[in-house]
Scaffold this motif. Structure first.
Motif, PDB file in Angstrom:
ATOM      1  N   LEU A  12       3.963 -20.282 -25.499  1.00 14.34           N
ATOM      2  CA  LEU A  12       2.830 -20.475 -24.592  1.00 14.34           C
ATOM      3  C   LEU A  12       1.830 -19.338 -24.721  1.00 14.34           C
ATOM      4  O   LEU A  12       2.175 -18.230 -25.128  1.00 14.34           O
ATOM      5  CB  LEU A  12       3.320 -20.545 -23.143  1.00 14.34           C
ATOM      6  N   THR A  13       0.593 -19.616 -24.333  1.00 13.64           N
ATOM      7  CA  THR A  13      -0.412 -18.550 -24.308  1.00 13.64           C
ATOM      8  C   THR A  13      -0.114 -17.618 -23.135  1.00 13.64           C
ATOM      9  O   THR A  13       0.669 -17.971 -22.236  1.00 13.64           O
ATOM     10  CB  THR A  13      -1.836 -19.125 -24.168  1.00 13.64           C
ATOM     11  N   ARG A  14      -0.760 -16.483 -23.091  1.00 15.70           N
ATOM     12  CA  ARG A  14      -0.532 -15.522 -22.003  1.00 15.70           C
ATOM     13  C   ARG A  14      -0.866 -16.123 -20.651  1.00 15.70           C
ATOM     14  O   ARG A  14      -0.132 -15.943 -19.679  1.00 15.70           O
ATOM     15  CB  ARG A  14      -1.358 -14.261 -22.226  1.00 15.70           C
ATOM     16  N   ASN A  15      -2.000 -16.831 -20.572  1.00 18.13           N
ATOM     17  CA  ASN A  15      -2.415 -17.434 -19.303  1.00 18.13           C
ATOM     18  C   ASN A  15      -1.448 -18.530 -18.870  1.00 18.13           C
ATOM     19  O   ASN A  15      -1.096 -18.626 -17.688  1.00 18.13           O
ATOM     20  CB  ASN A  15      -3.830 -17.990 -19.408  1.00 18.13           C
ATOM     21  N   GLN A  16      -1.040 -19.354 -19.813  1.00 16.48           N
ATOM     22  CA  GLN A  16      -0.101 -20.424 -19.491  1.00 16.48           C
ATOM     23  C   GLN A  16       1.218 -19.844 -18.992  1.00 16.48           C
ATOM     24  O   GLN A  16       1.762 -20.282 -17.977  1.00 16.48           O
ATOM     25  CB  GLN A  16       0.161 -21.300 -20.724  1.00 16.48           C
ATOM     26  N   LYS A  17       1.685 -18.860 -19.698  1.00 16.52           N
ATOM     27  CA  LYS A  17       2.962 -18.231 -19.349  1.00 16.52           C
ATOM     28  C   LYS A  17       2.895 -17.570 -17.979  1.00 16.52           C
ATOM     29  O   LYS A  17       3.770 -17.755 -17.135  1.00 16.52           O
ATOM     30  CB  LYS A  17       3.338 -17.207 -20.419  1.00 16.52           C
ATOM     31  N   SER A  18       1.843 -16.828 -17.756  1.00 13.24           N
ATOM     32  CA  SER A  18       1.691 -16.120 -16.495  1.00 13.24           C
ATOM     33  C   SER A  18       1.612 -17.092 -15.316  1.00 13.24           C
ATOM     34  O   SER A  18       2.284 -16.905 -14.293  1.00 13.24           O
ATOM     35  CB  SER A  18       0.435 -15.255 -16.551  1.00 13.24           C
ATOM     36  N   SER A  19       0.797 -18.117 -15.447  1.00 13.75           N
ATOM     37  CA  SER A  19       0.657 -19.076 -14.346  1.00 13.75           C
ATOM     38  C   SER A  19       1.947 -19.856 -14.126  1.00 13.75           C
ATOM     39  O   SER A  19       2.348 -20.106 -12.987  1.00 13.75           O
ATOM     40  CB  SER A  19      -0.514 -20.020 -14.594  1.00 13.75           C
ATOM     41  N   LEU A  20       2.625 -20.223 -15.208  1.00 13.63           N
ATOM     42  CA  LEU A  20       3.883 -20.955 -15.080  1.00 13.63           C
ATOM     43  C   LEU A  20       4.943 -20.096 -14.394  1.00 13.63           C
ATOM     44  O   LEU A  20       5.606 -20.551 -13.455  1.00 13.63           O
ATOM     45  CB  LEU A  20       4.383 -21.414 -16.446  1.00 13.63           C
ATOM     46  N   LEU A  21       5.086 -18.846 -14.806  1.00 17.44           N
ATOM     47  CA  LEU A  21       6.114 -17.980 -14.233  1.00 17.44           C
ATOM     48  C   LEU A  21       5.864 -17.698 -12.757  1.00 17.44           C
ATOM     49  O   LEU A  21       6.795 -17.725 -11.952  1.00 17.44           O
ATOM     50  CB  LEU A  21       6.215 -16.678 -15.023  1.00 17.44           C
ATOM     51  N   SER A  22       4.641 -17.452 -12.403  1.00 23.32           N
ATOM     52  CA  SER A  22       4.363 -17.189 -10.986  1.00 23.32           C
ATOM     53  C   SER A  22       4.565 -18.449 -10.143  1.00 23.32           C
ATOM     54  O   SER A  22       5.065 -18.383  -9.020  1.00 23.32           O
ATOM     55  CB  SER A  22       2.956 -16.634 -10.805  1.00 23.32           C
ATOM     56  N   PHE A  23       4.199 -19.604 -10.695  1.00 21.30           N
ATOM     57  CA  PHE A  23       4.395 -20.852  -9.960  1.00 21.30           C
ATOM     58  C   PHE A  23       5.880 -21.145  -9.777  1.00 21.30           C
ATOM     59  O   PHE A  23       6.319 -21.523  -8.691  1.00 21.30           O
ATOM     60  CB  PHE A  23       3.704 -22.017 -10.676  1.00 21.30           C
ATOM     61  N   ILE A  24       6.657 -20.951 -10.834  1.00 22.18           N
ATOM     62  CA  ILE A  24       8.102 -21.204 -10.740  1.00 22.18           C
ATOM     63  C   ILE A  24       8.744 -20.248  -9.744  1.00 22.18           C
ATOM     64  O   ILE A  24       9.604 -20.643  -8.960  1.00 22.18           O
ATOM     65  CB  ILE A  24       8.773 -21.081 -12.129  1.00 22.18           C
ATOM     66  N   LYS A  25       8.314 -19.015  -9.754  1.00 18.08           N
ATOM     67  CA  LYS A  25       8.881 -18.031  -8.823  1.00 18.08           C
ATOM     68  C   LYS A  25       8.645 -18.446  -7.374  1.00 18.08           C
ATOM     69  O   LYS A  25       9.557 -18.418  -6.552  1.00 18.08           O
ATOM     70  CB  LYS A  25       8.273 -16.649  -9.089  1.00 18.08           C
ATOM     71  N   SER A  26       7.433 -18.878  -7.055  1.00 18.81           N
ATOM     72  CA  SER A  26       7.151 -19.323  -5.687  1.00 18.81           C
ATOM     73  C   SER A  26       7.873 -20.631  -5.383  1.00 18.81           C
ATOM     74  O   SER A  26       8.314 -20.858  -4.255  1.00 18.81           O
ATOM     75  CB  SER A  26       5.650 -19.466  -5.466  1.00 18.81           C
ATOM     76  N   PHE A  27       8.019 -21.486  -6.382  1.00 17.76           N
ATOM     77  CA  PHE A  27       8.733 -22.752  -6.206  1.00 17.76           C
ATOM     78  C   PHE A  27      10.208 -22.486  -5.892  1.00 17.76           C
ATOM     79  O   PHE A  27      10.785 -23.117  -5.009  1.00 17.76           O
ATOM     80  CB  PHE A  27       8.594 -23.604  -7.475  1.00 17.76           C
ATOM     81  N   VAL A  28      10.802 -21.539  -6.583  1.00 15.09           N
ATOM     82  CA  VAL A  28      12.204 -21.197  -6.343  1.00 15.09           C
ATOM     83  C   VAL A  28      12.362 -20.573  -4.956  1.00 15.09           C
ATOM     84  O   VAL A  28      13.355 -20.834  -4.259  1.00 15.09           O
ATOM     85  CB  VAL A  28      12.739 -20.256  -7.450  1.00 15.09           C
ATOM     86  N   LYS A  29      11.406 -19.778  -4.517  1.00 17.57           N
ATOM     87  CA  LYS A  29      11.470 -19.194  -3.174  1.00 17.57           C
ATOM     88  C   LYS A  29      11.503 -20.282  -2.116  1.00 17.57           C
ATOM     89  O   LYS A  29      12.209 -20.169  -1.118  1.00 17.57           O
ATOM     90  CB  LYS A  29      10.258 -18.294  -2.924  1.00 17.57           C
TER      91      LYS A  29
END
Length: 162
Positions: A12-29
């Motif tokens: 993934l690109t940096r932007n894709q990766k960053s947005s995906l990881l932050s979204f998953i983190k909040s989703f898991v919370k």
């Protein structure tokens, strides 16, 4: 956590990766009480639903769900997020205790500083007004500190409010 972030989603690109990881983190919370498989299934289900509604969080992710490697990396990251949440929850009581201790130390330091300073004109004026309003005999304030005057004012306010 930082180490695992560098190893996952390398395609993934940096932007894709960053947005995906932050979204998953909040989703898991939001869904931390569920197990990893349930969270993963729910995430895929939500993203497919939003994609079908023509309002996806990530337009590129639907094609990635077909790749086994992507799903495995998602599982790893969800597991890591759950671990981080558990660690934070375990340390919560320690952090609260530490905040309380720091607050007490700050209060003591402030009182020590106030005990060395002369009272302000506002403090003196307020003390005189309180004494005259509540018919209390005024104490000679020469040589008293800000802390002493603050305590005297607090004592008068406590007595009159009771």
């Amino acid at each position: 956590m930082y180490y695992i972030k560098n190893m996952l989603f390398l395609e993934l690109t940096r932007n894709q990766k960053s947005s995906l990881l932050s979204f998953i983190k909040s989703f898991v919370k939001k869904h931390c009480e569920k197990n990893t498989e349930e969270i993963l299934d729910l995430f895929i289900e939500n993203e497919t639903y939003y994609y079908e509604q023509h309002n996806p969080h990530f337009e590129w992710i639907i094609t990635e769900f077909e790749k086994e490697k992507f799903i495995e990396e998602l599982k790893k990251y969800i597991i890591e997020c759950k671990k981080q949440i558990e660690i934070k929850n375990k340390q919560k009581s320690f952090a609260e205790t530490q905040k309380k201790v720091l607050k007490e130390q700050k209060q003591k330091l402030q009182e020590r500083i106030m005990s060395k300073q002369e009272p302000t004109k506002k403090q003196l004026y307020y003390y005189e007004q309180l004494c005259s309003r509540h018919n209390i005999k005024k104490v000679d304030t020469t040589g008293l500190s800000r802390l002493d005057l603050k305590n005297m004012i607090g004592k008068i306010l406590d007595e009159t409010s009771s």
